[in-house]
Design a protein around this motif. Structure first.
Motif, short mmCIF file in Angstrom:
data_model
loop_
_atom_site.label_atom_id
_atom_site.label_comp_id
_atom_site.label_asym_id
_atom_site.label_seq_id
_atom_site.Cartn_x
_atom_site.Cartn_y
_atom_site.Cartn_z
N GLN A 71 84.50 98.23 24.46
CA GLN A 71 84.77 97.15 25.42
C GLN A 71 83.50 96.58 26.04
O GLN A 71 83.45 95.38 26.34
CB GLN A 71 85.73 97.65 26.51
CG GLN A 71 87.13 97.98 26.02
CD GLN A 71 87.90 96.73 25.58
OE1 GLN A 71 87.47 95.60 25.78
NE2 GLN A 71 89.07 96.94 24.99
N LYS A 75 82.65 92.58 25.64
CA LYS A 75 82.31 91.69 26.76
C LYS A 75 80.96 91.00 26.51
O LYS A 75 80.82 89.79 26.74
CB LYS A 75 82.26 92.48 28.06
CG LYS A 75 81.93 91.63 29.28
CD LYS A 75 81.93 92.47 30.55
CE LYS A 75 81.59 91.60 31.76
NZ LYS A 75 81.54 92.40 33.01
N ASN A 78 81.46 88.27 23.88
CA ASN A 78 82.22 87.14 24.41
C ASN A 78 81.35 86.25 25.27
O ASN A 78 81.46 85.02 25.24
CB ASN A 78 83.43 87.65 25.21
CG ASN A 78 84.63 87.92 24.35
OD1 ASN A 78 85.02 87.10 23.52
ND2 ASN A 78 85.24 89.08 24.52
N GLU A 79 80.45 86.86 26.04
CA GLU A 79 79.53 86.08 26.87
C GLU A 79 78.47 85.41 26.01
O GLU A 79 78.13 84.24 26.22
CB GLU A 79 78.87 87.00 27.90
CG GLU A 79 79.86 87.52 28.95
CD GLU A 79 79.26 88.58 29.85
OE1 GLU A 79 78.13 89.05 29.55
OE2 GLU A 79 79.92 88.95 30.84
N ASP A 141 92.17 91.80 25.23
CA ASP A 141 91.27 92.80 24.65
C ASP A 141 91.90 94.17 24.52
O ASP A 141 91.22 95.20 24.63
CB ASP A 141 89.97 92.89 25.47
CG ASP A 141 89.11 91.66 25.31
OD1 ASP A 141 88.62 91.41 24.20
OD2 ASP A 141 88.93 90.92 26.31
N ARG A 159 92.43 95.59 28.14
CA ARG A 159 91.41 96.53 27.66
C ARG A 159 91.94 97.95 27.44
O ARG A 159 91.19 98.92 27.46
CB ARG A 159 90.21 96.57 28.62
CG ARG A 159 89.50 95.21 28.76
CD ARG A 159 88.45 95.27 29.85
NE ARG A 159 89.04 95.65 31.13
CZ ARG A 159 89.69 94.81 31.93
NH1 ARG A 159 89.83 93.53 31.59
NH2 ARG A 159 90.21 95.22 33.07
#
Length: 211
Positions: A71, A75, A78-79, A141, A159
């Motif tokens: 995870q 993240k 994704n950023e 997610d 998540r």
């Protein structure tokens, strides 16, 4: 035509890559895997992490999908890829009810079932042979490993990871950032950040899941 980045070089990322290569030729001109700078791969069309920024800068219409479960890294990517379009890949043998919705950037594997009035969030992995029952609501997610069974009217927080062949009883709620071990039967509501396992003699719930 767009280019597709599959983030990851092994495991589910390979299944996503194969599905895209076989069944999404009309949508993507070429499919690439993104792997770590120190990783090696025999796949064609490989991009290393340090090359992603320049690749995006030099190409138009780049789409992506994340193919691993970590995870923190999900993240991060994704950023990093915020200017690109997240896309979903669905294997043609999967069944998604016409009344169900699948969030962008999700993967639905071979023979998986997403049933009536079900809502699956963004960036989820619904792996091979998974079933998500009617009227279930799944956050962003979430990861469902092969054979996991989510009964009807369940609520799953973002998540959360379900191990292979795990099972959640109808109408139960599992919070955010939980991990359900393989072969574990969930017969009660589970709060956020819990680790559940059946490998210690009966179902046990531990206080905090550590990422």
């Amino acid at each position: 035509m767009r280019l597709l980045l599959v983030i990851g070089g092994g495991s589910t990322a390979l299944e996503i890559r194969e599905c895209a290569d076989l069944f999404y030729k009309d949508l993507f001109e070429k499919v690439y895997n993104v792997i770590g700078d120190n990783e090696k791969s025999t796949l064609s069309n490989i991009i290393h992490d340090s090359e992603v920024d320049s690749f995006i800068a030099n190409n138009n219409e780049v789409a992506f999908i994340i193919g691993f479960t970590n995870q923190k890294l999900r993240k991060l990517f994704n950023e990093k890829l915020h200017a690109c379009e997240p896309v979903s890949i669905v294997h043609p043998t999967a069944f998604i009810s016409p009344s169900a919705t699948i969030g962008e950037g999700s993967y639905v594997g071979a023979t998986a079932v997403v049933s009536s009035n079900t809502r699956v969030g963004k960036g989820c992995i619904v792996n091979i042979g998974v079933s998500v029952g009617h009227d279930a609501v799944v956050g962003d997610d979430c990861i469902f490993n092969p054979g996991a069974r989510i009964s009807g009217h369940c609520q799953i927080g973002s998540r959360t990871l379900f191990g292979a062949n795990s099972f959640i009883f109808q109408g139960r709620t599992v919070g955010e950032d939980c991990a359900i071990d393989a072969l574990t039967y969930i017969d009660r509501d589970i709060e956020d950040k819990k680790l559940c396992t059946s490998n210690v003699g009966g179902m046990k719930v531990f206080k905090n899941r550590i990422f």
